[in-house]
Design a protein around this motif. Structure first.
Motif, PDB file in Angstrom:
ATOM      1  N   GLY A 159      34.075-103.538  80.528  1.00  0.00           N
ATOM      2  CA  GLY A 159      34.213-104.376  82.105  1.00  0.00           C
ATOM      3  C   GLY A 159      34.393-105.706  81.375  1.00  0.00           C
ATOM      4  O   GLY A 159      35.167-105.983  80.845  1.00  0.00           O
ATOM      5  N   THR A 160      33.545-106.537  82.204  1.00  0.00           N
ATOM      6  CA  THR A 160      33.408-107.927  81.636  1.00  0.00           C
ATOM      7  C   THR A 160      31.919-108.199  81.230  1.00  0.00           C
ATOM      8  O   THR A 160      31.636-109.220  80.715  1.00  0.00           O
ATOM      9  CB  THR A 160      33.536-108.934  82.955  1.00  0.00           C
ATOM     10  OG1 THR A 160      32.881-108.527  83.852  1.00  0.00           O
ATOM     11  CG2 THR A 160      35.047-108.927  83.324  1.00  0.00           C
ATOM     12  N   SER A 161      31.121-107.181  80.784  1.00  0.00           N
ATOM     13  CA  SER A 161      29.849-107.301  80.548  1.00  0.00           C
ATOM     14  C   SER A 161      29.883-107.093  79.022  1.00  0.00           C
ATOM     15  O   SER A 161      30.383-106.545  78.320  1.00  0.00           O
ATOM     16  CB  SER A 161      28.812-106.218  81.289  1.00  0.00           C
ATOM     17  OG  SER A 161      28.872-106.500  82.646  1.00  0.00           O
ATOM     18  N   LEU A 162      28.553-107.152  78.479  1.00  0.00           N
ATOM     19  CA  LEU A 162      28.250-107.224  77.138  1.00  0.00           C
ATOM     20  C   LEU A 162      27.992-105.894  76.809  1.00  0.00           C
ATOM     21  O   LEU A 162      27.442-105.126  77.474  1.00  0.00           O
ATOM     22  CB  LEU A 162      26.901-107.770  76.783  1.00  0.00           C
ATOM     23  CG  LEU A 162      26.464-108.337  75.607  1.00  0.00           C
ATOM     24  CD1 LEU A 162      27.425-109.374  75.021  1.00  0.00           C
ATOM     25  CD2 LEU A 162      25.147-108.889  75.493  1.00  0.00           C
ATOM     26  N   PRO A 163      28.999-105.311  75.754  1.00  0.00           N
ATOM     27  CA  PRO A 163      28.592-103.913  75.248  1.00  0.00           C
ATOM     28  C   PRO A 163      27.380-103.691  74.622  1.00  0.00           C
ATOM     29  O   PRO A 163      26.472-104.515  74.311  1.00  0.00           O
ATOM     30  CB  PRO A 163      29.823-103.910  74.062  1.00  0.00           C
ATOM     31  CG  PRO A 163      30.689-104.986  74.333  1.00  0.00           C
ATOM     32  CD  PRO A 163      29.726-106.090  75.088  1.00  0.00           C
ATOM     33  N   SER A 213      36.353-103.091  75.150  1.00  0.00           N
ATOM     34  CA  SER A 213      37.593-104.055  74.586  1.00  0.00           C
ATOM     35  C   SER A 213      36.822-104.950  73.550  1.00  0.00           C
ATOM     36  O   SER A 213      35.782-105.536  73.444  1.00  0.00           O
ATOM     37  CB  SER A 213      37.981-104.787  75.604  1.00  0.00           C
ATOM     38  OG  SER A 213      38.273-104.136  76.580  1.00  0.00           O
ATOM     39  N   LEU A 256      31.997-110.995  71.003  1.00  0.00           N
ATOM     40  CA  LEU A 256      31.028-109.753  71.198  1.00  0.00           C
ATOM     41  C   LEU A 256      31.904-108.651  71.690  1.00  0.00           C
ATOM     42  O   LEU A 256      31.225-107.549  71.747  1.00  0.00           O
ATOM     43  CB  LEU A 256      29.960-110.244  72.004  1.00  0.00           C
ATOM     44  CG  LEU A 256      29.054-111.280  71.269  1.00  0.00           C
ATOM     45  CD1 LEU A 256      27.924-111.789  72.274  1.00  0.00           C
ATOM     46  CD2 LEU A 256      28.560-110.911  69.796  1.00  0.00           C
ATOM     47  N   GLY A 257      33.106-108.677  72.379  1.00  0.00           N
ATOM     48  CA  GLY A 257      33.728-107.805  72.905  1.00  0.00           C
ATOM     49  C   GLY A 257      33.273-107.410  74.447  1.00  0.00           C
ATOM     50  O   GLY A 257      32.181-108.395  74.887  1.00  0.00           O
ATOM     51  N   HIS A 258      33.858-106.636  75.073  1.00  0.00           N
ATOM     52  CA  HIS A 258      33.261-106.536  76.426  1.00  0.00           C
ATOM     53  C   HIS A 258      33.410-105.193  77.000  1.00  0.00           C
ATOM     54  O   HIS A 258      34.702-104.594  76.748  1.00  0.00           O
ATOM     55  CB  HIS A 258      33.813-107.570  77.358  1.00  0.00           C
ATOM     56  CG  HIS A 258      35.459-107.760  77.282  1.00  0.00           C
ATOM     57  ND1 HIS A 258      36.194-106.973  78.322  1.00  0.00           N
ATOM     58  CD2 HIS A 258      36.259-108.340  76.463  1.00  0.00           C
ATOM     59  CE1 HIS A 258      37.445-107.371  77.808  1.00  0.00           C
ATOM     60  NE2 HIS A 258      37.463-108.125  76.620  1.00  0.00           N
TER      61      HIS A 258
END
Lengths: 269, 462
Positions: free
Chosen positions: A31-35, A10, A27-29
């Protein structure tokens, strides 16, 4: 089986805010994690900062460069004999090793006592010194040459902390010391050089006796601005007979860089 | 008093209680730097065995820093609650560890016990605890504090939104605030480390945060992390300060190097209380600490850095703070050398703080000259979240561009919340869902579109 081809990463809809800060925002995500992309960009920045910490200062190259500009130089070392020792024993990085003390004591006395000694130490980023020290001195030293400052030979010190300048200057009989040193590398600033000025340096002084100019590097404080600040501090220190916290207020009277304004988009109506 | 122990054919002697504590402390670079650490692993375990046999009551009669010359020691001794201490008064340090692990120690009994414990007692027992003990015992403790929301409840994990900027540029700070809020960060506090410490600069930032919190009706509090005396002066000039900040340490001399003492901290608290800005509670202080600070100020009295750190929590406890933050990896490798030492220290600090009744959070962090990386931080984050840490930091992409170190990101907090089923403070959770930042279900999911009030704020920007 689902055939959903929508992107799994996202994008943050506030990406345009990136123009207002060097912080790693939007930074976007996944799920909720760092791409993956910003994750690996961070890893690269950390690797570069780590390399800056562990990179050994190329002393022969620096020495040669300074000599080619007509400067006398002296190469010295601290009591920390390795990088791991240096990192864990700041006390050893603040003192000269025996050979260095002997070398300084064997120097012939100058005709007039030195007004200032410039000490170049690797500190926590030799990269910062390699990138910035010579370029800064190219601006700073010519300005002093035309004045009445008696400048000691340039001292290059390996595995150095700021306070080692005190012992160097004491052995040279210099009335002031200016230490150029690699600062603790930040993730976005592995090449930041610090400049510390101390009047009447002697072994055992602490930070309150010094004035500091920080973040000297191409993307930070320019060499010209740093030289301007240092000239001001050196002149004022000599005139008033003091350096450190008591000089600080005056130094802050220098033009400040970007104080910003109280306005921002979150609270504008 | 001297202590000795025979082990493996060697006799180990320890000159004093502080010598015993130092040598029993798990290895870390700062204690070597101070010259107080055990000479080798066998000596360390010998010290731990002697320490385990030492009665808890010893710590009430044998001060590691002299009572006469240190106001922190006087605070610890004078405020000790003997009645609260009674249930464990007969125990040794080793017996106390067993008691803490047993069912006798639960949320209610630990809360009642806290005023009866001294920092030296909890530091001592931490030294003979393994990592799993530090987690298991700490998660039994519940320290709940309140200002505009409720921090420290079970199954909750709060975050400090830390929108630092190298020149305090308000727009740059606002950009990081938006980023953090949209990732559900900021319920512990929105807290800025200012680049410039003047009263005018601090007031500008305080007023800006106050307006953001009011405009968007966010159930949280703000803080600009400046010296307590600067906050007092700003309050006197009318600045809308929620929380008063101060770095503190475990000896009078170390606090003096920070320019504070107990009386000044009391003044700071009184000034903030006078503003009556809290809506659900009156915890108005925010303290930061970290192992090694006393040694770096040459104010350690030959005491190991972990024991001194626990003493800082006794200082904090006196002023009923909303938040206490151990900035565990910030100080550098000369105090905590690598990820292993940082992880252990973070868990010890949290354990000691919670046992003493302090609302303990942790800045899970490292510098680039320490032997640590993101993996180490993931380990500590996961362990602390399991231990019930009250709050952690939240910063864009883990990179503090003003203080030049790495701490936990907004994404990191969501990872911990997701894996362990934790939610933000209840008032803040409701706000996130009502505003449309989190989807309104049990699982943590970020909404797809920018919530309306923020969409409006960003509309005019290009």
């Amino acid at each position: 089986m689902s055939n959903d081809k929508r992107p799994v990463v996202s994008i943050d809809s506030w990406s345009k805010l990136r123009q207002y800060t060097p912080a790693r925002i939007a930074l976007g995500h996944s799920g909720t994690s760092l791409p993956t992309k910003p994750h690996l960009e961070f890893q690269l920045a950390h690797a570069q900062a780590r390399d800056a910490v562990h990179h050994a200062l190329d002393i022969p190259a620096l020495d040669e460069t300074l000599r080619s500009r007509g400067h006398a130089t002296i190469v010295l070392g601290s009591r920390a004999d390795s990088r791991p020792t240096y990192l864990q024993r700041p006390d050893l990085g603040r003192r000269l090793n025996d050979d260095s003390v002997k070398l300084l004591k064997s120097m012939p006395a100058p005709e007039k006592p030195y007004d200032v000694a410039f000490v170049i130490g690797d500190g926590l980023s030799a990269l910062a010194i390699e990138e910035n020290a010579t370029k800064f001195l190219d601006v700073m030293l010519p300005a002093l040459a035309g004045s009445d400052w008696q400048v000691a030979p340039l001292c290059i010190v390996k595995e150095a902390r700021v306070a080692i300048g005190d012992e160097v200057a004491e052995n040279l009989g210099a009335k002031m010391v200016v230490v150029l040193i690699g600062e603790r590398p930040g993730l976005s600033s592995p090449d930041s050089m610090g400049i510390y000025m101390t009047l009447n340096p002697r072994t055992g002084l602490t930070d309150e006796s010094r004035n500091c100019i920080s973040n000297v590097r191409p993307a930070g404080l320019s060499y010209e601005h740093a030289a301007h600040k240092l000239s001001y501090l050196m002149t004022e220190a000599r005139r008033r007979g003091l350096s450190g916290v008591n000089l600080k207020d005056e130094a802050e009277a220098l033009p400040r860089v970007n104080t910003g304004s109280a306005e921002n988009f979150l609270i504008e109506s | 008093m001297r202590y000795s122990h025979d082990v493996g054919g060697n006799r180990y002697t320890f000159d004093s209680l502080k010598d015993l504590l130092a040598k029993a402390s798990p290895a870390r670079s700062g204690d070597y730097l101070a010259g107080v650490a055990a000479g080798d692993d066998e000596e360390r375990v010998a010290a731990q065995m002697v320490l385990a046999d030492t009665p808890l009551s010893t710590f009430l009669s044998d001060a590691v820093v002299p009572y006469e010359s240190d106001e922190v020691t006087r605070l610890i001794i004078d405020d000790h609650d003997a009645r609260a201490f009674a249930p464990v008064a007969h125990l040794t340090v080793g017996g106390f560890r067993d008691w803490l692990l047993s069912d006798a120690a639960n949320e209610a009994s630990l809360k009642a016990l806290a005023p009866g414990l001294t920092p030296e007692m909890v530091a001592a027992v931490s030294k003979i605890c393994r990592v799993q003990d530090l987690i298991l015992i700490a998660q039994k403790c519940r320290v709940v504090t309140k200002f505009r929301n409720t921090i420290g409840l079970k199954k909750r994990l709060s975050t400090r939104l830390q929108p630092n900027h190298p020149t305090d540029d308000p727009t740059g700070i606002a950009a990081s605030v938006v980023d953090g809020l949209m990732y559900g960060s900021g319920d512990a506090v929105i807290g800025i480390n200012p680049a410039t410490d003047s009263i005018a600069a601090v007031t500008t930032l305080v007023e800006m945060l106050d307006e953001v919190i009011r405009r968007y009706d966010i159930p949280t509090q703000s803080c600009v992390l400046t010296h307590v005396t600067t906050s007092i002066e700003a309050i006197n000039r009318g600045a809308p300060i929620d929380l008063v900040f101060q770095s503190i340490a475990g000896t009078e001399a170390a606090n003096s190097s920070f320019g504070v003492n107990l009386a000044v901290l009391q003044e700071g608290r009184d000034a903030a209380l006078g503003l009556q800005r809290g809506t659900v509670g009156e915890n108005v202080m925010y303290f930061e600490t970290g192992q090694g600070s006393a040694l770096s100020a040459n104010a350690h009295h030959g005491v190991d850095q972990q024991t001194l750190e626990a003493r800082a929590y006794a200082v904090a406890r006196k002023f009923e703070p909303l938040l206490v933050n151990t900035v565990v990896g910030f100080i550098g490798p000369e105090y905590l050398f690598d990820g292993r030492q940082i992880v252990r220290a973070g868990l010890e600090d949290h354990f000691c703080g919670k046992l003493l009744g302090v609302p303990m959070g942790c800045d899970i962090c490292y510098t680039n000259h320490a032997e640590a990386d993101q993996n180490d931080m993931d380990v500590l984050l996961t362990l602390l979240a399991a231990a019930g840490v009250s709050f952690i930091m939240g910063i864009p992409g883990s990179d503090d561009i003003m203080l030049n170190y790495q701490t936990t990101s907004f994404h990191d907090a969501l990872y911990a919340r997701k894996v362990l089923g934790l939610q933000p403070a209840p008032e803040f959770e409701s706000w996130l869902k009502e505003t449309g930042i989190f989807e309104a279900d049990e699982e943590i999911r970020l909404a797809e579109s920018l919530p309306k009030p923020f969409r409006h704020a960003l509309e005019h920007l290009h």
